[in-house]
Structure formats: structure tokens, C-alpha cells
Write a protein that holds these residues in place. Structure first.
Motif, PDB file in Angstrom:
ATOM      1  N   THR A 165      23.279  30.201  16.977  1.00 36.46           N
ATOM      2  CA  THR A 165      24.598  29.699  17.365  1.00 36.46           C
ATOM      3  C   THR A 165      24.715  28.210  17.051  1.00 36.46           C
ATOM      4  O   THR A 165      25.788  27.747  16.647  1.00 36.46           O
ATOM      5  CB  THR A 165      24.911  29.971  18.854  1.00 36.46           C
ATOM      6  OG1 THR A 165      23.938  29.337  19.674  1.00 36.46           O
ATOM      7  CG2 THR A 165      24.932  31.455  19.151  1.00 36.46           C
ATOM      8  N   GLU A 166      23.635  27.466  17.196  1.00 33.25           N
ATOM      9  CA  GLU A 166      23.634  26.038  16.835  1.00 33.25           C
ATOM     10  C   GLU A 166      23.821  25.878  15.325  1.00 33.25           C
ATOM     11  O   GLU A 166      24.567  25.006  14.872  1.00 33.25           O
ATOM     12  CB  GLU A 166      22.329  25.378  17.288  1.00 33.25           C
ATOM     13  CG  GLU A 166      22.206  23.910  16.919  1.00 33.25           C
ATOM     14  CD  GLU A 166      23.186  22.984  17.627  1.00 33.25           C
ATOM     15  OE1 GLU A 166      23.287  21.817  17.203  1.00 33.25           O
ATOM     16  OE2 GLU A 166      23.859  23.410  18.592  1.00 33.25           O
ATOM     17  N   ILE A 167      23.161  26.712  14.547  1.00 33.78           N
ATOM     18  CA  ILE A 167      23.317  26.655  13.089  1.00 33.78           C
ATOM     19  C   ILE A 167      24.772  26.887  12.704  1.00 33.78           C
ATOM     20  O   ILE A 167      25.335  26.151  11.874  1.00 33.78           O
ATOM     21  CB  ILE A 167      22.392  27.685  12.406  1.00 33.78           C
ATOM     22  CG1 ILE A 167      20.940  27.213  12.484  1.00 33.78           C
ATOM     23  CG2 ILE A 167      22.803  27.942  10.960  1.00 33.78           C
ATOM     24  CD1 ILE A 167      19.907  28.251  12.089  1.00 33.78           C
ATOM     25  N   LEU A 168      25.410  27.879  13.292  1.00 31.57           N
ATOM     26  CA  LEU A 168      26.806  28.154  12.981  1.00 31.57           C
ATOM     27  C   LEU A 168      27.691  26.974  13.372  1.00 31.57           C
ATOM     28  O   LEU A 168      28.620  26.610  12.629  1.00 31.57           O
ATOM     29  CB  LEU A 168      27.272  29.429  13.690  1.00 31.57           C
ATOM     30  CG  LEU A 168      26.608  30.729  13.229  1.00 31.57           C
ATOM     31  CD1 LEU A 168      27.046  31.897  14.113  1.00 31.57           C
ATOM     32  CD2 LEU A 168      26.902  31.020  11.772  1.00 31.57           C
ATOM     33  N   ALA A 169      27.406  26.352  14.517  1.00 35.97           N
ATOM     34  CA  ALA A 169      28.197  25.199  14.967  1.00 35.97           C
ATOM     35  C   ALA A 169      28.010  23.999  14.031  1.00 35.97           C
ATOM     36  O   ALA A 169      28.983  23.335  13.657  1.00 35.97           O
ATOM     37  CB  ALA A 169      27.817  24.824  16.398  1.00 35.97           C
ATOM     38  N   VAL A 170      26.775  23.724  13.645  1.00 28.21           N
ATOM     39  CA  VAL A 170      26.515  22.600  12.738  1.00 28.21           C
ATOM     40  C   VAL A 170      27.163  22.855  11.380  1.00 28.21           C
ATOM     41  O   VAL A 170      27.773  21.953  10.794  1.00 28.21           O
ATOM     42  CB  VAL A 170      24.996  22.331  12.601  1.00 28.21           C
ATOM     43  CG1 VAL A 170      24.720  21.263  11.548  1.00 28.21           C
ATOM     44  CG2 VAL A 170      24.407  21.901  13.943  1.00 28.21           C
ATOM     45  N   ALA A 171      27.068  24.074  10.879  1.00 27.27           N
ATOM     46  CA  ALA A 171      27.687  24.404   9.589  1.00 27.27           C
ATOM     47  C   ALA A 171      29.203  24.222   9.649  1.00 27.27           C
ATOM     48  O   ALA A 171      29.823  23.851   8.646  1.00 27.27           O
ATOM     49  CB  ALA A 171      27.329  25.826   9.181  1.00 27.27           C
ATOM     50  N   ALA A 172      29.797  24.450  10.803  1.00 27.15           N
ATOM     51  CA  ALA A 172      31.241  24.261  10.946  1.00 27.15           C
ATOM     52  C   ALA A 172      31.624  22.774  10.929  1.00 27.15           C
ATOM     53  O   ALA A 172      32.738  22.434  10.527  1.00 27.15           O
ATOM     54  CB  ALA A 172      31.725  24.901  12.249  1.00 27.15           C
ATOM     55  N   ARG A 173      30.697  21.891  11.334  1.00 21.63           N
ATOM     56  CA  ARG A 173      31.001  20.457  11.440  1.00 21.63           C
ATOM     57  C   ARG A 173      30.509  19.624  10.269  1.00 21.63           C
ATOM     58  O   ARG A 173      31.082  18.580   9.963  1.00 21.63           O
ATOM     59  CB  ARG A 173      30.361  19.881  12.715  1.00 21.63           C
ATOM     60  CG  ARG A 173      30.908  20.395  14.009  1.00 21.63           C
ATOM     61  CD  ARG A 173      30.328  19.627  15.195  1.00 21.63           C
ATOM     62  NE  ARG A 173      28.883  19.633  15.247  1.00 21.63           N
ATOM     63  CZ  ARG A 173      28.161  20.453  16.001  1.00 21.63           C
ATOM     64  NH1 ARG A 173      28.745  21.337  16.767  1.00 21.63           N
ATOM     65  NH2 ARG A 173      26.851  20.382  15.994  1.00 21.63           N
ATOM     66  N   ASP A 174      29.416  20.043   9.641  1.00 20.58           N
ATOM     67  CA  ASP A 174      28.733  19.208   8.645  1.00 20.58           C
ATOM     68  C   ASP A 174      28.917  19.802   7.249  1.00 20.58           C
ATOM     69  O   ASP A 174      28.475  20.920   6.976  1.00 20.58           O
ATOM     70  CB  ASP A 174      27.246  19.135   9.012  1.00 20.58           C
ATOM     71  CG  ASP A 174      26.444  18.236   8.112  1.00 20.58           C
ATOM     72  OD1 ASP A 174      26.298  18.563   6.917  1.00 20.58           O
ATOM     73  OD2 ASP A 174      25.936  17.210   8.606  1.00 20.58           O
TER      74      ASP A 174
END
Length: 196
Positions: A107-116
């Protein structure tokens, strides 16, 4: 006796494991290189032998996870029934996200991919490669008459992996959710959605 190559590989795996735990606990932004090397019990210089920086390490973890997903799909495409292989690949991805990644980290990977932007580009590239292997499995199932052959299989792969991602997030966020208890319903719904 371990060779230099084996030692280097073991150190790389130790760094990935330490980073995975750190990213899962503190998030990508909250986890520093110092945190990772401390947890891995190596020097900062050792990390830079294997990875350019924290982002490179993070992207490497994503690529490894997607690579494992692609390998599961390739193995499932070896023999029929392919529909069971589709269910198995999806179930494995939900239940056992993959080394060294767990549900919280995904879930952190998906969140970071959405922002970065750079992480998003790397994620999209490795996701596309993974889904290519899954599409081949879907196409074999369609050719065998196991699923609807009028479906556009790349779109199907996006939808099915969105379902997988959602169930991984549910597993990470809801302590009362046990996917294995819902496996029967999951399988029925996927079979109905893809059925010929």
C-alpha cells in the motif's frame, strides 16, 4: 564456502529486507538511508555498492515484486486448466505479496507511485512487464475456451490486478479481514466475470 558473488547477493537481500521493514513501518519519506543500513547492520557505503540511493532501492523492490508476479503467471501458463492458474496467481499475490514486500508495504508503494513521478514511471514499466505475462495466461485460457475470448485481455489484466491491489490494501488496513475466509466468493466472482 560462500563465493564473493554469493556474499554480495546475500548483502543485497539483507538490504532489501531491512528496507522493506523500514518502509512498511515508517513510510518511504519517513525512512532514511541511515535507518536502512542500521537495520541491515551494514555501512552506508555498502548500500551504495548495491543501489544508487534510497529511490533506486525502492524501485528495485518494486521490480522484484513485479518480476515474481510475472514468474507466477508464466508457471501457471504451462498447463491447463488455465482458469485455475488465473485464480491461483491472483490468490498468491493477495495472500503472499512477495519477498521482501508485505501488505503494508505494498500500500505504501502504491501511495508513493501516486505522488512521485520517477517511482510512478518505474512502477508502470515493471507493472506492464508483469501484466504482459499475465495477459499471455489469459490468452491461453481464452484459446482453450475457459474464459470469454471477446474480452480485451490487456484491459482484463488491469481490472484483475486492481482487484488484487484492493484486496492487498484491505488485508493491510483491516485486522478483521481474512481473505482466506472469502476465497470461495472471490473465486466465484472472478469465474463469473471472465466466463465464456
Amino acid at each position: 564456502m560462500a563465493t564473493r558473488k554469493d556474499q554480495k547477493s546475500a548483502t543485497r537481500e539483507r538490504l532489501l529486507t531491512a528496507a522493506a521493514v523500514c518502509f512498511a513501518e515508517k513510510g518511504y519519506d519517513g525512512c532514511s538511508v541511515a535507518d536502512i543500513v542500521s537495520r541491515a547492520e551494514v555501512s552506508q557505503g555498502t548500500l551504495y555498492v548495491h543501489f544508487k540511493n534510497k529511490e533506486d532501492l525502492f524501485i528495485s523492490m518494486i521490480a522484484e515484486e513485479h518480476g515474481q508476479g510475472a514468474e507466477k503467471a508464466r508457471q501457471a501458463a504451462v498447463s491447463a486448466p488455465y482458469m485455475q492458474g488465473i485464480i491461483s496467481v491472483m490468490t498468491d499475490c493477495i495472500c503472499d505479496v512477495g519477498f521482501p514486500i508485505d501488505h503494508r508495504l505494498w500500500t505504501e508503494i502504491l501511495a508513493v507511485a501516486a505522488r512521485d513521478t520517477s517511482v510512478r514511471k518505474a512502477f508502470a514499466a515493471s507493472d506492464k512487464a508483469m501484466r504482459k505475462a499475465f495477459v499471455e495466461l489469459l490468452e491461453k485460457a481464452a484459446a482453450a475456451g475457459e474464459i470469454d475470448n471477446t474480452l480485451e485481455m490487456d484491459s482484463v489484466s488491469v481490472w484483475l490486478y486492481a482487484l488484487v491491489d484492493g484486496l492487498i490494501a484491505r488485508t493491510a488496513d483491516d485486522a478483521d479481514f481474512d481473505f482466506k475466509k472469502h476465497l470461495g466468493v472471490f473465486e466465484i466472482l472472478v469465474r463469473r466475470a471472465l466466463g465464456p
